[in-house]
Scaffold this active site. Structure first.
Site, short mmCIF file in Angstrom:
data_model
loop_
_atom_site.label_atom_id
_atom_site.label_comp_id
_atom_site.label_asym_id
_atom_site.label_seq_id
_atom_site.Cartn_x
_atom_site.Cartn_y
_atom_site.Cartn_z
N GLY A 12 9.36 7.38 -0.27
CA GLY A 12 10.32 6.32 0.07
C GLY A 12 11.34 6.20 -1.05
O GLY A 12 11.82 5.11 -1.35
N ASP A 89 8.73 15.83 5.27
CA ASP A 89 8.32 15.19 6.52
C ASP A 89 6.83 14.93 6.35
O ASP A 89 6.04 15.87 6.20
CB ASP A 89 8.61 16.16 7.68
N LYS A 152 2.38 -3.93 0.01
CA LYS A 152 2.16 -4.76 1.18
C LYS A 152 3.24 -4.50 2.23
O LYS A 152 4.28 -3.98 1.86
CB LYS A 152 2.13 -6.24 0.80
N ASP A 181 0.30 -6.45 -5.34
CA ASP A 181 0.85 -7.76 -5.00
C ASP A 181 1.68 -8.11 -6.22
O ASP A 181 1.12 -8.43 -7.27
CB ASP A 181 -0.28 -8.78 -4.79
N HIS A 182 2.99 -8.00 -6.11
CA HIS A 182 3.77 -8.06 -7.34
C HIS A 182 3.68 -9.42 -8.04
O HIS A 182 3.98 -9.52 -9.21
CB HIS A 182 5.22 -7.61 -7.12
N HIS A 244 0.88 -13.45 -1.82
CA HIS A 244 1.30 -14.08 -3.07
C HIS A 244 0.71 -15.47 -3.27
O HIS A 244 0.20 -15.81 -4.33
CB HIS A 244 2.83 -14.17 -3.15
#
Ligand code: BG6
Length: 494
Positions: A12, A89, A152, A181-182, A244
């Site tokens: 990504g 791909d 997430k 989980d930032h 969060h």
């Protein structure tokens, strides 16, 4: 485990998260010497891109979003030459075999001993495919460690999260998986442990005998921006609460762990989640939870659209952009203490704060103007300001025995020269060195989903409880009432 030698794979790599958070985090780590020189970063996405184009993207991202700015050409080139790009791909195993060849070249070039960190900044439906292709393409056959970092949302509900987990666990062991989980990477969230367990003041009082209520606010001024398609399916419950908000609540409520290491801390957090009172019927949900959606409004003189008028949002959407609830942690420490939580988009300020409201001193005759004796507060400011303050009662200077509330404050973000690392910096660094403390374990995630699923199910039955609030306001009116019924009010958030 050395964080200094690894290949980092960013799946990504042409996306928003990579641009805003991941490249800047990698650059900060580099500038601080935490990446060393023996590392390589491979950008992966479907879109064709040359190495040169990719390095330009990285440059632009860092210029815009990083706390360190790109340095002189020579040192910048020394950094960016570690970046390469491969179009991929994810369903085509052949591409992964090519990636393997490329990786082995990079490992030889930088003397990396086969340590590989796979960061999936992708839609969760793809996690399973990528994991399998990594295995089938031979990418997991290296002599070093292999860490999988995932973002997430981990599913949409418990069932889908479990399926996702199942797919991943066919390929990776739990101790190889790092679920981000930032919020857990934020300085002040990590500080909760220190504030609680390193101060003689607080821990003796940290229970139902001395605490009246706890208020957790995650307020945002932004609307749904260009994420309508994602957000409309997720809503605040899945976007902010399940992860969060629950994480912050568990850090505040957990028992002291036996050691400050990952498993002990996560064990305590799971216990908190298991103790949170479940809402089992629509009646219970409606009486404890408020969901809202922003309607047109204004902020600082600027007209704002309502949620239903946002791009990619259905004009009759009942997705919540605001969530508030009274939660109870039914264990010995917290029996009867309300945890008031709220989060929303298009609220008047961007601020995350945790307020611990202590019980009042005994109602006595000592002070004539008793109304001025306000409860003591401990406020933990998480974001964007970082710090803590305590509100105390003290005598107003003068001849009368008048009382005033004073605040003693530690404002961390006001300190000159402080340059707090971003959440993603810490988390990438921790994932590379194998520290799981600030990542979500599967059982935590499972319990969190089991808590939010009944709420989502109740909402699905009908949307008559959805309340509208003007963009730029503090949410539906009922939110004040929720606390007033218990004799409390929300303390203003800065
Ligand atoms: C993300 C949510 O996880 O957190 C976003 O998906 C939200 O909707 C963001 O805006 C808030 O993070 P922060 O660090 O800006 O408070």
């Amino acid at each position: 485990v050395s964080a200094h030698e690894a290949v980092y794979f960013i799946f990504g790599a042409t996306g928003d998260l990579a641009r805003r958070k991941l490249f800047p985090a990698l650059y900060s780590l580099y500038r601080e010497g935490k990446l060393g020189e023996r590392f390589a970063i491979v950008g992966l996405a479907r879109r064709p891109r040359t190495n040169a184009q990719f390095r330009d993207d990285v440059y632009e991202a860092i210029k815009e979003f990083c706390r360190y700015k790109p340095s002189d050409t020579e040192s910048w080139n020394a950094f960016v030459e570690h970046f390469t790009y491969q179009s991929l791909d994810i369903n085509n195993v052949e591409g992964f075999r090519e990636l393997k060849v490329h990786t082995e070249e990079l490992e030889a070039k930088y003397s990396i001993q086969g340590n590989r960190l796979f960061y999936l900044a992708l839609a969760p439906e793809l996690f399973g495919h990528v994991s399998r292709s990594l295995r089938d393409g031979g990418m997991l056959e290296s002599k070093g460690w292999r860490h999988l970092v995932i973002e997430k949302p981990f599913g949409y509900d418990y069932a889908s999260a479990e399926k996702l987990n199942q797919e991943i666990s066919e390929v990776f062991r739990e101790d190889e998986v790092y679920r981000i989980d930032h919020y857990l990477g934020k300085e002040m969230v990590q500080n909760i442990e220190v504030i609680r367990f390193a101060n003689a003041f607080f821990e003796p009082l940290w229970n139902k005998n001395h605490i009246a209520n706890i208020q957790i606010t995650l307020a945002e001024t932004v609307g749904v921006e260009d994420r309508g398609a994602y957000y409309n399916k997720s809503g605040a419950l899945r976007d902010m609460v399940q992860n969060h908000l629950m994480q912050m609540l568990t850090m505040v409520a957990m028992e002291p762990p036996s050691r400050l290491d990952a498993e002990d801390i996560r064990d305590e957090k799971v216990k908190v989640l298991r103790s949170i009172r479940k809402m089992n019927s629509r009646e219970e949900v409606v009486s404890n939870v408020i969901r809202g959606q922003y309607a047109p409004g204004s902020m600082k003189g600027k007209e704002l659209k309502g949620y239903r008028d946002e791009d990619s949002v259905d004009s009759a959407s009942s997705t919540e952009t605001f969530f508030a609830a009274t939660l109870y942690v039914d264990n010995f420490r917290w029996a009867g203490v309300p945890f008031y939580v709220r989060t929303g988009k298009r609220l008047p300020v961007k601020s995350t704060e945790i307020v611990i409201e202590f019980k009042n001193v005994p109602n006595n005759v000592l002070f004539a103007n008793k109304q001025n004796v306000l409860p003591n507060l401990l406020v933990i400011r998480v974001n964007p300001m970082e710090g803590i303050y305590i509100k105390l009662n003290a005598k107003k200077p003068g001849n009368d025995m008048s009382i005033q509330t004073v605040a003693t404050e530690y404002c961390q973000s006001c300190l000159i020269g402080i340059n707090t690392p971003e959440a993603y910096e810490r988390l990438i660094f921790d994932a590379a060195r194998g520290d799981h403390t600030y990542f979500t374990r599967w059982d935590e995630l499972a319990v969190a989903w089991k808590l939010v699923d009944p709420i989502a199910a109740a909402w699905k039955e009908d949307s008559s409880d959805l309340q509208f609030y003007a963009a730029g306001s503090w949410g539906p009116d009922k939110v004040e009432q929720m606390l007033a019924e218990d004799g409390y009010h929300w303390w203003p958030v800065n």
